[in-house]
Design a protein around this motif. Sequence first.
Motif, PDB file in Angstrom:
ATOM      1  N   VAL A   1      -1.324  18.736  -0.089  1.00 29.77           N
ATOM      2  CA  VAL A   1      -1.095  17.581  -0.949  1.00 29.77           C
ATOM      3  C   VAL A   1      -2.379  17.256  -1.705  1.00 29.77           C
ATOM      4  CG1 VAL A   1      -1.590  15.926   0.931  1.00 29.77           C
ATOM      5  CG2 VAL A   1      -0.302  15.184  -1.087  1.00 29.77           C
ATOM      6  N   ALA A   2      -2.277  17.176  -3.012  1.00 31.36           N
ATOM      7  CA  ALA A   2      -3.433  16.870  -3.852  1.00 31.36           C
ATOM      8  C   ALA A   2      -3.569  15.359  -4.026  1.00 31.36           C
ATOM      9  CB  ALA A   2      -3.284  17.534  -5.219  1.00 31.36           C
ATOM     10  N   SER A   3      -4.814  14.906  -4.193  1.00 33.70           N
ATOM     11  CA  SER A   3      -5.052  13.500  -4.517  1.00 33.70           C
ATOM     12  C   SER A   3      -6.153  13.412  -5.559  1.00 33.70           C
ATOM     13  CB  SER A   3      -5.465  12.706  -3.274  1.00 33.70           C
ATOM     14  OG  SER A   3      -6.829  12.909  -2.966  1.00 33.70           O
ATOM     15  N   ALA A   4      -6.318  12.232  -6.128  1.00 37.02           N
ATOM     16  CA  ALA A   4      -7.371  12.012  -7.119  1.00 37.02           C
ATOM     17  C   ALA A   4      -8.722  11.787  -6.461  1.00 37.02           C
ATOM     18  CB  ALA A   4      -7.003  10.825  -8.005  1.00 37.02           C
ATOM     19  N   GLY A   5      -8.794  11.941  -5.136  1.00 33.05           N
ATOM     20  CA  GLY A   5     -10.056  11.776  -4.424  1.00 33.05           C
ATOM     21  C   GLY A   5      -9.852  11.117  -3.085  1.00 33.05           C
ATOM     22  N   ASN A   6     -10.768  11.370  -2.186  1.00 29.29           N
ATOM     23  CA  ASN A   6     -10.687  10.782  -0.854  1.00 29.29           C
ATOM     24  C   ASN A   6     -10.752   9.256  -0.934  1.00 29.29           C
ATOM     25  OD1 ASN A   6     -10.576  10.877   1.977  1.00 29.29           O
ATOM     26  ND2 ASN A   6     -12.793  10.688   2.140  1.00 29.29           N
ATOM     27  N   GLY A   7      -9.772   8.604  -0.317  1.00 34.70           N
ATOM     28  CA  GLY A   7      -9.747   7.150  -0.307  1.00 34.70           C
ATOM     29  C   GLY A   7      -9.081   6.515  -1.503  1.00 34.70           C
ATOM     30  N   THR A   8      -8.674   7.321  -2.499  1.00 33.77           N
ATOM     31  CA  THR A   8      -7.987   6.746  -3.648  1.00 33.77           C
ATOM     32  C   THR A   8      -6.564   6.356  -3.272  1.00 33.77           C
ATOM     33  OG1 THR A   8      -7.154   8.900  -4.402  1.00 33.77           O
ATOM     34  CG2 THR A   8      -9.321   8.192  -5.229  1.00 33.77           C
ATOM     35  N   ALA A   9      -5.918   5.599  -4.150  1.00 33.43           N
ATOM     36  CA  ALA A   9      -4.553   5.163  -3.875  1.00 33.43           C
ATOM     37  C   ALA A   9      -3.603   6.342  -3.750  1.00 33.43           C
ATOM     38  CB  ALA A   9      -4.080   4.212  -4.971  1.00 33.43           C
ATOM     39  N   THR A  10      -3.868   7.429  -4.487  1.00 31.50           N
ATOM     40  CA  THR A  10      -2.998   8.605  -4.378  1.00 31.50           C
ATOM     41  C   THR A  10      -3.150   9.252  -2.995  1.00 31.50           C
ATOM     42  OG1 THR A  10      -4.707   9.998  -5.409  1.00 31.50           O
ATOM     43  CG2 THR A  10      -3.039   9.059  -6.851  1.00 31.50           C
ATOM     44  N   HIS A  11      -4.358   9.243  -2.446  1.00 30.30           N
ATOM     45  CA  HIS A  11      -4.595   9.759  -1.098  1.00 30.30           C
ATOM     46  C   HIS A  11      -3.907   8.868  -0.066  1.00 30.30           C
ATOM     47  CE1 HIS A  11      -7.701  10.277   2.398  1.00 30.30           C
ATOM     48  NE2 HIS A  11      -6.565  10.881   2.670  1.00 30.30           N
ATOM     49  N   LEU A  12      -4.072   7.555  -0.194  1.00 25.30           N
ATOM     50  CA  LEU A  12      -3.509   6.636   0.800  1.00 25.30           C
ATOM     51  C   LEU A  12      -1.985   6.646   0.770  1.00 25.30           C
ATOM     52  CD1 LEU A  12      -5.976   3.635   0.447  1.00 25.30           C
ATOM     53  CD2 LEU A  12      -6.015   5.521   2.106  1.00 25.30           C
ATOM     54  N   ALA A  13      -1.400   6.837  -0.417  1.00 27.19           N
ATOM     55  CA  ALA A  13       0.057   6.941  -0.501  1.00 27.19           C
ATOM     56  C   ALA A  13       0.548   8.150   0.291  1.00 27.19           C
ATOM     57  CB  ALA A  13       0.499   7.045  -1.962  1.00 27.19           C
ATOM     58  N   ALA A  14      -0.189   9.255   0.182  1.00 25.35           N
ATOM     59  CA  ALA A  14       0.175  10.459   0.942  1.00 25.35           C
ATOM     60  C   ALA A  14       0.049  10.222   2.440  1.00 25.35           C
ATOM     61  CB  ALA A  14      -0.712  11.634   0.514  1.00 25.35           C
ATOM     62  N   GLU A  15      -1.009   9.529   2.857  1.00 30.50           N
ATOM     63  CA  GLU A  15      -1.201   9.236   4.282  1.00 30.50           C
ATOM     64  C   GLU A  15      -0.089   8.334   4.807  1.00 30.50           C
ATOM     65  OE1 GLU A  15      -3.268  10.589   6.264  1.00 30.50           O
ATOM     66  OE2 GLU A  15      -4.639  11.583   4.866  1.00 30.50           O
ATOM     67  N   LEU A  16       0.285   7.355   4.014  1.00 30.46           N
ATOM     68  CA  LEU A  16       1.356   6.445   4.420  1.00 30.46           C
ATOM     69  C   LEU A  16       2.672   7.196   4.579  1.00 30.46           C
ATOM     70  CD1 LEU A  16       2.346   3.540   4.945  1.00 30.46           C
ATOM     71  CD2 LEU A  16       2.694   3.303   2.480  1.00 30.46           C
ATOM     72  N   PHE A  17       2.973   8.054   3.618  1.00 30.70           N
ATOM     73  CA  PHE A  17       4.221   8.823   3.696  1.00 30.70           C
ATOM     74  C   PHE A  17       4.238   9.722   4.926  1.00 30.70           C
ATOM     75  CE2 PHE A  17       6.682  12.677   2.883  1.00 30.70           C
ATOM     76  CZ  PHE A  17       7.923  12.128   2.632  1.00 30.70           C
TER      77      PHE A  17
END
Length: 334
Positions: A166-182
């Motif tokens: 899963v790609a994100s815009a960076g560690n700790g960004t909202a895109t990363h946290l959304a992936a962690e939540l899912f």
Amino acid sequence: MQEKKRRILDGLLACTAAAAVLGLGGVAPAVAAEAGYPAKPVTLIVPGPPGGITDQLGRLVASQMTARFGMRVVVENRPGAGGNLATEVAARAEPDGYTLLLGTQGTMATNQYLYKGLRFDPGRDFVPVHALMSSPNLLVVNSSAPFQSVKDLVSYAKGHPGKLAVASAGNGTATHLAAELFQAEAGVKFVHVPYKGSAPAITDLLGGQVDLTFDYPASTLAQVQGGKLRALAVMGTTRLPQLPQVPTIAEAGYPSAQSTAWIGLFFPARTPAPLVRVWEKDVSAMLQDAASVQALERIGGVPLRLDSAQFGTYVQSERVRWKGTIQRSGATVD
């Protein structure tokens, strides 16, 4: 015009003198607000570079408020450190109604749990003015991927733990946290691949180097509509008008995995309440304006019509919610 300015100045001097005599220095700004605020340009600090979504929104607000006030509202871009540089500057600003912050989910709700040694407290150092917009994450995969639904994705991930990237815009960004939540809600495990922004993450998703991402319509919508990416779910509470066929994450079976970024206006703490109400009233009117709503939609957002009190309650609930997600994920930003 000169006569009007003279009357305003006379009123301000009179209010200041009266407050000094009575020993009520805090009264002067409140009375002055009713006498002719704003009497000089207002600075809106934006925690992002020119051209980004926060900048576009900040300039929309500045333009609308300049027209309403008859006095310039000036955007000051302060990118860096996930928005923390801008937030610290705003926190230290004079609480006189002439400096505001365009606060984000990151600066106001999540960064305090991701970064060590922040020199401000978003709950203590700011007062919410009004929410502006929200933008849900989109769960997207490459169009050549075999997954046609969230159910397909989860089924594969459970049978192949750690196989999907899963790609994100960076560690700790909202895109990363959304992936962690899912992952927490769906009971699956992906390999997190952080990038320096959404653009390179989407590029690698298109190229097949990663398998999915949880990014925003501003970054993904054109590729979805062009058939290069497939949207499996909208992570917000309602379907997107631009993608009416794509279900919400609740419709896909995971209501607790909702993830929506939001942006709003904040004054430094101790800003006089009458000045907060001036902005609260005019921003509320702006969000009812059809042209403003269309401008928000063009940058991938929808109006978030929460007044000062409602927005404050919402932000606090977001802090509680994301604190748990961050602690479970172990995400940090040095």
